[in-house]
Design a protein around this motif. Sequence first.
Motif, PDB file in Angstrom:
ATOM      1  N   PHE A 125       1.653   6.849  -6.691  1.00 27.74           N
ATOM      2  CA  PHE A 125       0.667   7.918  -6.879  1.00 27.74           C
ATOM      3  C   PHE A 125       1.348   9.286  -6.839  1.00 27.74           C
ATOM      4  CE2 PHE A 125      -2.369  11.061  -5.458  1.00 27.74           C
ATOM      5  CZ  PHE A 125      -3.518  10.769  -6.184  1.00 27.74           C
ATOM      6  N   ARG A 126       2.231   9.483  -5.877  1.00 26.87           N
ATOM      7  CA  ARG A 126       2.896  10.773  -5.736  1.00 26.87           C
ATOM      8  C   ARG A 126       3.724  11.113  -6.969  1.00 26.87           C
ATOM      9  NH1 ARG A 126       5.653   9.791  -0.002  1.00 26.87           N
ATOM     10  NH2 ARG A 126       6.673  11.794  -0.434  1.00 26.87           N
ATOM     11  N   ASP A 128       0.832  -1.208   0.000  1.00 24.88           N
ATOM     12  CA  ASP A 128       0.000   0.000   0.000  1.00 24.88           C
ATOM     13  C   ASP A 128       0.866   1.258   0.000  1.00 24.88           C
ATOM     14  OD1 ASP A 128      -2.823   1.244   0.573  1.00 24.88           O
ATOM     15  OD2 ASP A 128      -1.507   2.118   2.091  1.00 24.88           O
ATOM     16  N   ALA A 129       1.943   1.247   0.776  1.00 27.95           N
ATOM     17  CA  ALA A 129       2.838   2.399   0.824  1.00 27.95           C
ATOM     18  C   ALA A 129       3.549   2.586  -0.513  1.00 27.95           C
ATOM     19  CB  ALA A 129       3.853   2.227   1.943  1.00 27.95           C
ATOM     20  N   GLN A 132       2.320   1.789  -3.402  1.00 28.62           N
ATOM     21  CA  GLN A 132       1.297   2.340  -4.290  1.00 28.62           C
ATOM     22  C   GLN A 132       1.113   3.838  -4.071  1.00 28.62           C
ATOM     23  OE1 GLN A 132      -1.789  -0.293  -3.024  1.00 28.62           O
ATOM     24  NE2 GLN A 132      -1.444  -1.775  -4.675  1.00 28.62           N
ATOM     25  N   ASN A 133       1.307   4.288  -2.832  1.00 26.80           N
ATOM     26  CA  ASN A 133       1.239   5.719  -2.551  1.00 26.80           C
ATOM     27  C   ASN A 133       2.428   6.455  -3.144  1.00 26.80           C
ATOM     28  OD1 ASN A 133       2.050   7.994  -0.156  1.00 26.80           O
ATOM     29  ND2 ASN A 133       0.002   8.099  -1.042  1.00 26.80           N
ATOM     30  N   ARG A 186      -8.314   7.321  -3.069  1.00 25.31           N
ATOM     31  CA  ARG A 186      -7.440   6.662  -2.094  1.00 25.31           C
ATOM     32  C   ARG A 186      -6.005   7.159  -2.176  1.00 25.31           C
ATOM     33  NH1 ARG A 186      -7.836   0.391  -2.817  1.00 25.31           N
ATOM     34  NH2 ARG A 186      -6.242   0.579  -1.182  1.00 25.31           N
ATOM     35  N   GLU A 187      -5.699   7.922  -3.224  1.00 21.83           N
ATOM     36  CA  GLU A 187      -4.331   8.400  -3.459  1.00 21.83           C
ATOM     37  C   GLU A 187      -3.360   7.220  -3.544  1.00 21.83           C
ATOM     38  OE1 GLU A 187      -3.283  11.443  -0.683  1.00 21.83           O
ATOM     39  OE2 GLU A 187      -4.694  12.884  -1.558  1.00 21.83           O
ATOM     40  N   ARG A 188      -3.773   6.245  -4.349  1.00 22.57           N
ATOM     41  CA  ARG A 188      -2.955   5.060  -4.597  1.00 22.57           C
ATOM     42  C   ARG A 188      -3.006   4.727  -6.090  1.00 22.57           C
ATOM     43  NH1 ARG A 188      -2.322   6.327  -0.103  1.00 22.57           N
ATOM     44  NH2 ARG A 188      -2.054   5.045   1.774  1.00 22.57           N
TER      45      ARG A 188
END
Length: 293
Positions: free
Chosen positions: A56-57, A49-50, A52-53, A74-76
């Motif tokens: 996203f960034r 999950d991290a 994927q973040n 979800r910002e992912r």
Amino acid sequence: MVTEILEYDIRERNVVISALPVSQKRNDDVFGRIGPLETRLARNEREIDAAQNVRFRVFVEEMGARLPAEAMRRERDIDAFDLVCDHLLVLDNSIEGDPEDQIVGTYRLLRQDTAFANNGFYSASEFNIEGLIDRHPTKRFMELGRSCVLPEYRTKRTVELLWQGNWAYAVRHRMDAMIGCASFPGVQPEAHALALSYLHHTCGAKGDWAAAALPELYCEMDMMPLEAINPRRALFAMPPLIKGYMRLGAMFGTGAVVDHAFNTTDVLVILPVSAIANRYINYYGGEAERFNG
């Protein structure tokens, strides 16, 4: 789709490399360390999950990608392939907090047997790779994708660790070839006529290694004749990650694909392990032990 990583030259290095205990080298998922930075596979859903973040960034906030509504909420950056891929990470152990707070770079890795048991390869959504794989029935392919690094970590050390991780993973799983989509920024291939034409003329995959963009997505790469290309300018115009693949000995498929969602123009990277330049194998080690002490 992969994003650019800062260009580096492995001949110019001044790093302190820490040794891993023998037990870790044999049994752990850590592929290497340079100072506080470490590369290994994600160990749980929180770390995925991290990662994927982080994607996203980079892809959305920095590069302007447009993801499905739920992913944006979800910002992912997330898709079905994440469930079956291994996620290579670079972590900065000097950051206080849980491991998921330390992730600064990532690559998504997918082995052929896993791909064929699930959704296939991501690259197949843009390029016709079925024939390429069928022509090499004794070879095992792996796909590299979703490569990104946070801006402040786009350094030689981070890139070296990502490649150490990729190489160690390929050695561990006895992979014979790497494939994946690499990207130019923007959705106008003609803006990259010089670089795309250079790839077409000098690094195009031929014979048993040939592959092309899907007909309905095909964009011409051969926009300039070879005699009109200045090689130095073409290399200067090349995204660093693609230039890195070239140095490793990669070939590229015929035709590019515009990915409007990610705001990129993609090319297919084809890298037989046997073609990787000897100086890179000598650097990382035949058994990928370069950064393992």
